[in-house]
Design a protein around this motif. Structure first.
Motif, PDB file in Angstrom:
ATOM      1  N   UNK A   1      -2.291   7.894  -8.377  1.00 20.24           N
ATOM      2  CA  UNK A   1      -3.440   8.409  -7.263  1.00 20.24           C
ATOM      3  C   UNK A   1      -4.486   7.549  -7.062  1.00 20.24           C
ATOM      4  N   UNK A   2      -5.099   6.681  -7.825  1.00 19.39           N
ATOM      5  CA  UNK A   2      -6.185   5.795  -7.566  1.00 19.39           C
ATOM      6  C   UNK A   2      -5.636   4.806  -6.553  1.00 19.39           C
ATOM      7  N   UNK A   3      -4.580   4.332  -6.742  1.00 18.49           N
ATOM      8  CA  UNK A   3      -3.874   3.239  -5.794  1.00 18.49           C
ATOM      9  C   UNK A   3      -3.605   3.760  -4.164  1.00 18.49           C
ATOM     10  N   UNK A   4      -3.285   5.448  -4.368  1.00 20.38           N
ATOM     11  CA  UNK A   4      -3.145   5.989  -3.100  1.00 20.38           C
ATOM     12  C   UNK A   4      -4.371   5.867  -2.594  1.00 20.38           C
ATOM     13  N   UNK A   5      -5.596   6.501  -3.183  1.00 18.33           N
ATOM     14  CA  UNK A   5      -6.734   6.474  -2.811  1.00 18.33           C
ATOM     15  C   UNK A   5      -7.474   5.231  -2.021  1.00 18.33           C
ATOM     16  N   UNK A   6      -7.028   4.148  -2.750  1.00 19.29           N
ATOM     17  CA  UNK A   6      -7.608   2.817  -2.284  1.00 19.29           C
ATOM     18  C   UNK A   6      -6.779   2.443  -0.867  1.00 19.29           C
ATOM     19  N   UNK A   7      -5.388   2.884  -0.690  1.00 30.04           N
ATOM     20  CA  UNK A   7      -4.630   2.528   0.359  1.00 30.04           C
ATOM     21  C   UNK A   7      -5.133   3.425   1.402  1.00 30.04           C
ATOM     22  N   UNK A   8      -5.341   4.670   1.220  1.00 31.41           N
ATOM     23  CA  UNK A   8      -6.120   5.405   2.448  1.00 31.41           C
ATOM     24  C   UNK A   8      -7.474   4.839   2.732  1.00 31.41           C
ATOM     25  N   UNK A   9      -8.111   4.480   2.011  1.00 34.16           N
ATOM     26  CA  UNK A   9      -9.583   4.013   2.287  1.00 34.16           C
ATOM     27  C   UNK A   9      -9.354   3.007   3.236  1.00 34.16           C
ATOM     28  N   UNK A  10      -8.477   1.829   2.840  1.00 35.44           N
ATOM     29  CA  UNK A  10      -8.228   0.718   3.515  1.00 35.44           C
ATOM     30  C   UNK A  10      -7.555   1.023   5.047  1.00 35.44           C
ATOM     31  N   UNK A  11      -6.778   2.006   5.207  1.00 32.61           N
ATOM     32  CA  UNK A  11      -6.432   2.588   6.327  1.00 32.61           C
ATOM     33  C   UNK A  11      -7.217   3.078   7.282  1.00 32.61           C
ATOM     34  N   UNK A  12      -8.248   3.851   6.660  1.00 26.10           N
ATOM     35  CA  UNK A  12      -9.389   4.378   7.389  1.00 26.10           C
ATOM     36  C   UNK A  12     -10.024   3.113   7.989  1.00 26.10           C
ATOM     37  N   UNK A  13     -10.257   2.163   7.306  1.00 24.15           N
ATOM     38  CA  UNK A  13     -11.233   0.897   7.493  1.00 24.15           C
ATOM     39  C   UNK A  13     -10.437   0.286   8.858  1.00 24.15           C
ATOM     40  N   UNK A  14      -8.983   0.224   8.748  1.00 21.03           N
ATOM     41  CA  UNK A  14      -8.398  -0.597   9.955  1.00 21.03           C
ATOM     42  C   UNK A  14      -8.614   0.290  11.046  1.00 21.03           C
TER      43      UNK A  14
END
Length: 210
Positions: A1-14
């Motif tokens: 879940x932590x990795x998924x949250x980090x991926x979502x955060x980076x997609x938002x930044x993109x």
């Protein structure tokens, strides 16, 4: 879940970066009109024989700088414009010059000097200019940030050339970026092309550059 949250955060930044690109495109269009007026009136006054030579020299400087600013705006528009991938014959040296021009101010402010070793005999090559410029810009940004974080600035060298490939003797175009920063630690060297992998602080890198 932590990795998924980090991926979502980076997609938002993109997505934020995409919005910034659209904003830059709009601002660039707005700048075009006044720049065209400044350049046009300066050129018109330069041709006026009633203007003294000293004033004409100053007007020529205004025209030159306005033309340079207009070129930067066109470069920004070309970079921000979304286009389908398309290869065509391009000059790598010209593309590097235009990309460096986009970062010239920031490189100067960050105390990063640029040394260009662009071989003038490098032939044109078939490539997508938009994709190539994005690659160049990402590498330049990475070098700039590493230099500033390491010792408050440094030296970036950009070099092009042609050499014969070992074994086949085919002519190969080489584009090289090097700097006098800290380099990449060996333990993470194999991961630099992994999507979303970054050593930068949150908000400074998405891990999508390379």
């Amino acid at each position: 879940m932590a990795e998924l949250h980090r991926a979502q955060t980076r997609l938002i930044q993109a997505e934020k970066l995409s919005a910034i690109g659209q904003l830059v495109s709009g601002v660039a269009h707005e700048l075009n009109n006044p720049l065209t007026s400044v350049l046009g009136y300066a050129q018109m006054l330069v041709r006026n024989r009633q203007v003294s030579p000293d004033v004409q020299d100053d007007l020529q400087r205004i025209a030159t700088q306005a033309s340079r600013a207009a070129g930067i705006v066109r470069n920004l528009l070309d970079f921000a414009r979304e286009q389908p991938p398309a290869k065509r014959w391009i000059s790598i040296n010209d593309l590097l010059e235009r990309t460096l021009a986009l970062r010239s101010y920031e490189l100067s402010v960050s105390n990063t000097s640029v040394i260009k070793r662009l071989e003038p005999t490098v032939p044109n090559t078939m490539a997508d200019p938009q994709q190539m410029q994005q690659v160049f810009l990402n590498i330049i940004l990475n070098a700039e940030q590493a230099l500033v974080g390491h010792k408050g600035g440094g030296r970036l060298t950009v070099r092009t050339g042609v050499f014969a490939a070992p074994g086949t003797g085919e002519q190969v175009l080489r584009i090289e970026f090097s700097d006098n920063g800290p380099g990449i630690p060996g333990e993470i060297l194999q991961r630099i092309f992994d999507p979303f992998f970054t050593t930068k602080d949150v908000g400074r890198g998405t891990g999508l550059g390379l």
